[in-house]
Structures are given as structure tokens and as C-alpha cells.
Write an enzyme that holds these catalytic residues in place. Sequence first.
Site, PDB file in Angstrom:
ATOM      1  N   HIS A  72       0.797  -1.014  -0.018  1.00 33.47           N
ATOM      2  CA  HIS A  72       0.251  -0.043  -0.108  1.00 33.47           C
ATOM      3  C   HIS A  72       0.874   1.259  -0.084  1.00 33.47           C
ATOM      4  O   HIS A  72       0.334   2.431   0.628  1.00 33.47           O
ATOM      5  CB  HIS A  72      -0.918   0.162   1.437  1.00 33.47           C
ATOM      6  N   ASN A 145     -10.390  -2.735   2.458  1.00 35.03           N
ATOM      7  CA  ASN A 145     -10.095  -2.922   1.124  1.00 35.03           C
ATOM      8  C   ASN A 145     -11.260  -2.696   0.349  1.00 35.03           C
ATOM      9  O   ASN A 145     -12.371  -2.607   0.848  1.00 35.03           O
ATOM     10  CB  ASN A 145      -9.429  -4.273   0.577  1.00 35.03           C
ATOM     11  N   TYR A 359       0.878  -4.029  12.218  1.00 26.99           N
ATOM     12  CA  TYR A 359       0.716  -2.910  11.932  1.00 26.99           C
ATOM     13  C   TYR A 359       1.420  -1.977  13.077  1.00 26.99           C
ATOM     14  O   TYR A 359       2.042  -0.986  12.437  1.00 26.99           O
ATOM     15  CB  TYR A 359      -0.637  -2.541  11.941  1.00 26.99           C
TER      16      TYR A 359
HETATM   17 FE1  HDE Z   1      -2.346  -4.753   5.255  1.00 24.55          FE
HETATM   18  N1  HDE Z   1      -0.516  -4.058   6.090  1.00 24.55           N
HETATM   19  N2  HDE Z   1      -1.679  -6.575   6.171  1.00 24.55           N
HETATM   20  N3  HDE Z   1      -4.105  -5.582   4.914  1.00 24.55           N
HETATM   21  N4  HDE Z   1      -3.110  -2.824   4.554  1.00 24.55           N
HETATM   22  C1  HDE Z   1      -0.191  -2.593   5.546  1.00 24.55           C
HETATM   23  O1  HDE Z   1       0.784  -1.408   7.282  1.00 24.55           O
HETATM   24  C2  HDE Z   1      -0.594  -6.856   6.588  1.00 24.55           C
HETATM   25  C3  HDE Z   1      -4.388  -6.968   4.786  1.00 24.55           C
HETATM   26  C4  HDE Z   1      -4.533  -2.743   4.484  1.00 24.55           C
HETATM   27  O2  HDE Z   1      -3.302   3.514   3.959  1.00 24.55           O
HETATM   28  C5  HDE Z   1       1.149  -2.191   6.244  1.00 24.55           C
HETATM   29  O3  HDE Z   1       1.031   0.733   7.625  1.00 24.55           O
HETATM   30  C6  HDE Z   1      -0.427  -8.223   7.173  1.00 24.55           C
HETATM   31  C7  HDE Z   1      -5.899  -7.151   4.678  1.00 24.55           C
HETATM   32  C8  HDE Z   1      -4.451  -1.390   3.938  1.00 24.55           C
HETATM   33  O4  HDE Z   1      -1.588   3.227   5.354  1.00 24.55           O
HETATM   34  C9  HDE Z   1       1.511  -3.723   7.179  1.00 24.55           C
HETATM   35  C10 HDE Z   1      -1.663  -8.843   6.483  1.00 24.55           C
HETATM   36  C11 HDE Z   1      -6.336  -5.848   4.552  1.00 24.55           C
HETATM   37  C12 HDE Z   1      -3.103  -0.838   4.445  1.00 24.55           C
HETATM   38  C13 HDE Z   1       0.369  -4.540   6.851  1.00 24.55           C
HETATM   39  C14 HDE Z   1      -2.355  -7.851   5.823  1.00 24.55           C
HETATM   40  C15 HDE Z   1      -5.174  -4.901   4.568  1.00 24.55           C
HETATM   41  C16 HDE Z   1      -2.461  -1.817   4.939  1.00 24.55           C
HETATM   42  C17 HDE Z   1       2.076  -1.775   5.472  1.00 24.55           C
HETATM   43  C18 HDE Z   1      -1.980 -10.360   6.509  1.00 24.55           C
HETATM   44  C19 HDE Z   1      -7.812  -5.499   4.091  1.00 24.55           C
HETATM   45  C20 HDE Z   1      -2.885   0.619   4.017  1.00 24.55           C
HETATM   46  C21 HDE Z   1       2.148  -0.261   5.937  1.00 24.55           C
HETATM   47  C22 HDE Z   1      -2.470 -10.704   7.649  1.00 24.55           C
HETATM   48  C23 HDE Z   1      -8.629  -5.829   5.375  1.00 24.55           C
HETATM   49  C24 HDE Z   1      -3.169   1.621   5.209  1.00 24.55           C
HETATM   50  C25 HDE Z   1       1.237   0.050   7.068  1.00 24.55           C
HETATM   51  C26 HDE Z   1      -2.390   2.933   4.701  1.00 24.55           C
HETATM   52  C27 HDE Z   1      -0.957  -1.653   5.067  1.00 24.55           C
HETATM   53  C28 HDE Z   1       0.219  -5.917   7.117  1.00 24.55           C
HETATM   54  C29 HDE Z   1      -3.639  -8.172   5.161  1.00 24.55           C
HETATM   55  C30 HDE Z   1      -5.486  -3.647   4.172  1.00 24.55           C
HETATM   56  C31 HDE Z   1       2.866  -4.209   6.473  1.00 24.55           C
HETATM   57  C32 HDE Z   1       0.455  -8.809   7.832  1.00 24.55           C
HETATM   58  C33 HDE Z   1      -6.609  -8.587   4.923  1.00 24.55           C
HETATM   59  C34 HDE Z   1      -5.609  -0.413   3.536  1.00 24.55           C
HETATM   60  O5  HDE Z   1       1.450  -3.528   8.518  1.00 24.55           O
END
Ligand code: HDE
Length: 694
Positions: A72, A145, A359
Amino acid sequence: MADDFELSPGGANHQKPSGDEDRMTTAQGAPVADDQNWLTAGPRGPQLLEDHIAREKIFHFDHERIPERVVHARGYGVHGHFELTEAIPEFSSAAIFNEVGVKTPTFTRFSTVAGNKGSPDLARDVRGFATKFYTKQGNWDLVGNNIPVFFIQDAIKFPDLIHAAKPAPDRGFPQAQTAHDNFWDFIGLSPEAMHMAMWIMSDRTIPRSFRFMEGFGVHSFRLVNAEGKSHFVKFHWKPKLGMQSVIWNEALKLNGMDPDFHRRDMWDAIDAGDYPQWDLGLQIFDEEFAEQFEFDVLDATKIIPEEQVPVKIVGTLTLDANVRNFFAETEQVAFCTQNIVPGIDFSDDPLLQGRNFSYLDTQLKRLGGPNFTHIPINAPKCPVRHFQQDGHMAMTNPQGRANYEPNSWGEGTGEDRGPRACPAEGFESYPAEVAGRKRRVRSETFADHYSQARQFYVSQTPVEQTHMANAFTFELSKVERPDIRARMVGHLRHIDAGLAQRVADGLGMAELPDKVPLAREPITDLPESPALSILKNGPGSFKGRKLGIYIAKGAEKAQVEALKRAAGNAGAMVEIIAPHVGGAELSDGSRMEADEKIDGGPSVAYDAVAVLMSEESARRYNSDKPSIDFVNDAFAHAKFVAYVPAVQPLFQAAGVWDWMDDGFFDLGEDGAADAFIEACGKLRFWDRESVKQD
Ligand code: HDE
């Protein structure tokens, strides 16, 4: 911040200049005499390291970047507010769900997942839809999402998924796309990803605008009421402007024409006062429903069809202010799924639980220390009191002697004893029963990977199904290894035989590959869910959309004005395109300025187009490639087109004159402008696409 906390005067050097305060200083506040020339020994002599002013400037510049998000990375943030329209005390004790009419400030960041910060907006990709609610009880982050399911069921697989999607480690490409071997290799070897694979190959991953997408919290969460009773909930964002996507060929062209298409669209809409809104919907259900539902409600690769559990609308999000500083706000905002408030709680969804760890960890890396909550965009807008202290960049620092508890400071000592936990209103985890053997195992109830994938496919219109077949064909055609292509088609055979055949044909396969072995026999007769289709849930209006009017010398002023009026009445925006940005001379001799020169304003940038010019102009531009593409693309992308008969030479050169259908409107006819804009509310003349496919 609580009164007891002294706010440092940080930011004083970034005050807006007023009066003689516009004098430049160093970051230390010392006045600068010359900001253009490094201190040197003589006019042509060596530069001196003694120049503390130049050194400070370069030092700061060298450290301007912080690590981009691992996923993202490319995003766009907007301020707004959430207003509750229906209180739900029976489900949640959270203030945000109980105070009707109260406006809770919000910050929403939309994003793509795979591309880096500089990648194009129209990549085929999932869009992030993350909202921080600055509630009275602390920050609640709904980090969702635009797709209600996810690729994987367990967070431990996330690094592999992302590695596979991102550029290959040896060559460093491809950027911001999944059309490559590594991605489809991983997906093909992960049957749990099949439902998501259907969603990402649908038009959901090429939205026309952030304003026209749904959002989803994905996981089941809990709502807990004042009596401690819990219900499960899934969160939905429903765009008031309806859903809309572009066609893949448009996406490819938009990426070249304007890589900032989505962020520009959002900026422009908000700048124009056309504030996008979403309703917040809740799918609330209890343990009993969870028990009898065909799938596990803790499995993030499954939805609960809206037809089965209706979406209850409880409030509205309005995005009404652009950021003032992209870095300070959009780049530094730190969303955390674990930011919840009393009245909301987690479920045992293994993906959510993994995220709750990830996060916080990621913010430490990106923002450089534990005090990222002191950055204004992340700071709660309610009182904050605790005994956490020090660390990098501490901005809000407690005063007095007590930095621990229990303590016996306080009354009579002349010292503040500091804050104390408050059992009555403090956060309490829902006391769910927890039992079981410690094992690395996937629940049996997570084993069906195809039933809902099929349900999604059969819920689409034929046009959407064609787009999906084309998307699979496109992506898999970029895969070099035939066995990876074949494996994917082997999965599709469990989803829909017709789809599998179309993709196999599209890939030029001599015969259908074997089906992939099944863990569980899929259910093939789940009912259609119309809520899953974009085209079944269009806006029915042209509001918030953009009409492009291509004018050249000799265009009739009255016709241009009639179109502008009709579009304005429908709440749509209009842009004028002309051979030169200086505009064109109209039939009455007046001049109309243009917003875009023709090659900077191709028809892909608009939801519908009109072409108005004299026959002489149409002859002049019938060998002009951008003019031909404008018309030809509008036709190919099934757009509604308004025209005057004089454009015949241009339309003939574009190859559309003999193919004009009911999607074309002759502006010479009475009331044509209004009829055209009304038709534009359907957004596309899809019959044209199906005709071509036959
Ligand atoms: Fe994320 N995800 N994610 N994700 N995600 C990040 O956090 C992570 C997942 C989502 O506009 C990171 O600040 C893991 C699902 C959004 O700043 C990180 C897993 C969904 C955003 C991270 C998921 C998301 C992130 C990268 C598997 C939808 C952007 C930078 C379990 C429900 C937020 C940050 C923004 C961002 C980890 C799966 C949505 C690395 C480990 C499912 C919208 O922490």
C-alpha cells in the site's frame, strides 16, 4: 491532548509568513542572509564545511524520505467526518455508534497494494480503503480494502503473497502488476486464494475513481454492548455515487496519460466542493448464525452474502478536505488494525490476529520510533494520559514527578499523581472462551475454496463475465511457464466450466488441463448475489462523472452551452478539449478556452464525450492521430457519444461513422443534449461490447 500535558511549541518554524515574519531562518531559528550561495574561500575557491547553514539544509534534504510502506505504498489521503444516523446501543456501547448527529473527524487513505510510491494509479490491483476515526474514546482504525475477501487465511502466508506479487528479486520488475509467473505460481499453489482471484480479475481492481468504490473491513469483528453481549459484524462502505470501473484497455492508456488519475480525480472533486460520501453499513450476526452458515465466519476468504444478512446502514462518511501537506498527513498516517475502542472487539480470524501484530511493528520502522502517535495526523483528538515517556522525537511530554503507578503522589503533595485506569469505561476484551491444543493447523471449516468463487462469477452480468475471462487470459498470457498457466485453468474448472474453457481458448490451449485435486467438493448451487456485481449496482445518474467536449473551429456555441447546462444539472463536471490549449473559435466568432489540448485530454479521461466542430475542421483533423484516437477509443470503450453531422470526415477516419448505434446522439435534434446526459447515467452503452464479442 490533556491540559496536564505541555505541548511543545514544535512547528513554530513552519508558521505561515505574515508581516516581517517572512524572513528565512535555519531550523534552529537563526536568520539566513544568503540561501543561494555556499560559503567558499574566494569566488572560485573551495567550499567550506564551516557553512553550517548549507550543511543543515543539505543534511535535512538527505533525510527527507522515510521508508515507503511495504504494501500500500502508493496512497492518497483525505480528511472528512463520520456522522451517525442510527444509534445501535443494543449492539455496541461505542460512543461513535450511539451519538446520532455527532460528527466524528476522520482521515481516509486510499491506496494500491503492490506498486511502489511512484507507480501508476490504474494498475490492476486491490485498493486499500483505510479510515481513522478520531472518536471521543480514542482512535478507531478501520483498515479495509475495496474487496471483501482476501488471498490467504493465515497471516503467516502474507510475506510470501507479497513477495510473489512484487517485482522478482533478481530483475526488479514487473512493477505494480500481477501479470507474471511468480504471482500466478503462488496463487495456483494456494487454493484458498481462488475466491480472491475471481475478485481481482473482475473490474473491481480497475476502479474509475476512489469515489466510485465500495469498501470492506473484510474480517468478522465484534460489537459489544453495555451489558457485555457480543455480536459479530462485518463493515461495509457503500459509495453514494454508485460503483463504476474502467475497461482494461482504458486502464492501460490512463496509466500512460495520467499516472495520477485517481489522486487527481479526488483532489479535483474535493476542490470543487463535490464531496464524496459513503454509507457505513453493518452486517450484524450472532453465534447462532455463525454456526449454521455454510462457511466459517472467521475465514477471510469468505463473504456473507448481503441477501443472507442484510447490510444495515448506520451513518455516513463525507470526505470534504484535501490534505495541506501530503507528507505530513498522507505519508505519515499510521493505521493499525488493533486501534479499536470500547464497544468494538476482534474476532479470532487468524488473518486479523496476525495483522494486529504487524501494523504496530511496521509503524515503528516507518516512522522511526514509538512516538508516532505524537504526529498530528496520528494523535487522538481526545485527552491522552498515560505513563509512557521519552523515546525518539517525543513531542508531548508529561510534567511532574509521577511517571509510574501505583504512586502516592497527588492530593496534599503539590504533585499530580497522574492518570489511573478506569474499569467503568475502560476497554475490556470480550471474555470469549479459549481452549484447544497448541498446534499449527488450519481448521477443517476453512477447506472449501471454490463455492463462493463460483457464486461470485455467476452473480456477474455477461459483460462482467467477459471482462473476467479476458483478464485471466491477459494475465496468464504474461506467464512464461505453461505449467503455471495450466494449473490456474485447472482451478477454474472447479469454478465454472465455461470460464475455464474461455480462458483455455484465450491462451490457445489445445486441450483443457487436468483439474487440480480438491480438498472438499464445492457447492455449485449457491444462489446468485446481485450485490456482487458492479453493473447491477450502478448509479443510474451522471452525478460526479466527467464529460469531455472536444471542440474545434466552427463548433456551435449554443450546442456547447446546452451540453454544459445539461451536464451541470446532472451534477457532472465538464472539460473542454481543443486542438490547442488556447481554445477554439466558435461559429459565432467568439472564442472558447480549453482545459486540455487534444493529446493531453484523450477520451479515456472522460465518462462520456461530445465532438463539435465544423465540417472544415473535421476534414482538417481527420488525419490527426490524437483526434482519431479520441473518437475511436470512445467507441471502443462503449462510451456514450454526442456529435454533430459535420464531424463525418473525422468519424469516418476513426472508423466509427458506419457503426454508430443508439449510444450516439445527434445534437442537431431537439432536446438531444438532455437526452444524451440522461443516457450517460447508464455510464456505458454495453450493447456495443456484446455486439463486438458475437
Ligand atoms: Fe495490510 N498492511 N496486511 N491488509 N493493509 C499494511 O501497514 C498486513 C491486509 C491494508 O493507507 C502495512 O502501515 C499483514 C488485509 C491497508 O496506510 C503492514 C496482512 C487488508 C493498508 C500490513 C495484511 C489489509 C495496509 C504496510 C496479513 C484488508 C494501508 C504499511 C495478515 C482488510 C494502510 C502499514 C494505509 C498496510 C500488514 C493483510 C489492508 C505491513 C501482515 C486482509 C488498507 O503492516
